[in-house]
Scaffold this motif. Structure first.
Motif, short mmCIF file in Angstrom:
data_model
loop_
_atom_site.label_atom_id
_atom_site.label_comp_id
_atom_site.label_asym_id
_atom_site.label_seq_id
_atom_site.Cartn_x
_atom_site.Cartn_y
_atom_site.Cartn_z
N HIS A 128 0.82 -1.20 0.00
CA HIS A 128 0.00 0.00 0.00
C HIS A 128 0.86 1.26 0.00
CE1 HIS A 128 -2.82 -3.01 1.51
NE2 HIS A 128 -3.74 -2.26 0.92
N VAL A 163 -5.15 6.03 1.23
CA VAL A 163 -4.42 4.77 1.07
C VAL A 163 -4.79 4.17 -0.28
CG1 VAL A 163 -4.01 2.47 2.03
CG2 VAL A 163 -4.49 4.41 3.56
N SER A 164 -3.78 3.76 -1.03
CA SER A 164 -4.04 3.10 -2.31
C SER A 164 -3.14 1.88 -2.42
CB SER A 164 -3.79 4.05 -3.48
OG SER A 164 -2.45 4.52 -3.47
N ALA A 165 -3.54 0.97 -3.29
CA ALA A 165 -2.73 -0.22 -3.53
C ALA A 165 -1.44 0.19 -4.22
CB ALA A 165 -3.50 -1.21 -4.40
#
Length: 195
Positions: free
Chosen positions: A24, A35-37
């Protein structure tokens, strides 16, 4: 951290103290954590190859291109551009840099971050005075298009569009230039034969 501070929004100091879970990325958008992958291989391949090409182009100017370093853009804004060209070579333990060290910020557009990569981040980089911004659009994994912008009176103005299949030349703030074909950023690499 007090709840009152959370109501006012988080700061870059708060952002720098957060450790993301594996896989992440955490950015700070207007005082809010996002939050992002982590990017997929195709996305990261483009960023890594672009970083390598840029690093070769700016080395003689005393600059350095790096991937995935945090940038302290404003008191409540901290981004992780896909590639940045810094005005100086960074110490090896650097994880975040101040925006004044960024000559060029590059975002490779992902489906989940289209609006942010196209609108929010360029506006923030321009407001912070980053001299140049590139946006890499991927219509499919073999055809990247790179839109190159230069800061002009507080806003980005498009200077060049690089399309896969045609080499183009772009000036990099700080006195360097680069010539490349965006097609080199995707697909299978060819091993260079010894001469």
């Amino acid at each position: 951290m007090t709840s009152a501070r959370r109501l006012d929004g988080y700061t870059v100091e708060d952002w720098e103290s957060v450790t993301p879970e594996p896989g992440h990325r955490i950015e700070l958008h207007a005082g809010r954590f996002v939050v992002s992958a982590a990017p997929a291989v195709g996305h990261q391949r483009i960023a890594d190859r672009l970083q390598s090409l840029l690093d070769d182009a700016v080395t003689d100017s005393g600059m350095e291109a790096v991937t995935a370093v945090g940038v302290r853009v404003a008191p409540q804004v901290g981004y992780i551009p896909d590639v940045v060209v810094c005005t100086e070579v960074l110490p090896g333990d650097t994880t975040n840099v101040d925006v004044v060290l960024v000559a060029l910020a590059i975002e490779v557009v992902s489906p989940s971050t289209r609006q942010t990569d196209r609108l929010t981040k360029p506006a923030a980089y321009a407001a912070a005075g980053v001299p140049a911004f590139w946006r890499v659009e991927i219509s499919d994994e073999t055809q990247p298009v790179i839109y190159c912008y230069r800061l002009d009176q507080g806003a980005y103005v498009e200077t060049t569009t690089l399309r896969a299949g045609t080499a183009g030349t772009v000036d990099i703030p700080g006195g360097a230039t680069i010539t490349f074909d965006p097609a080199a950023l995707t697909g299978r690499r060819q091993r260079q034969k010894d001469r």
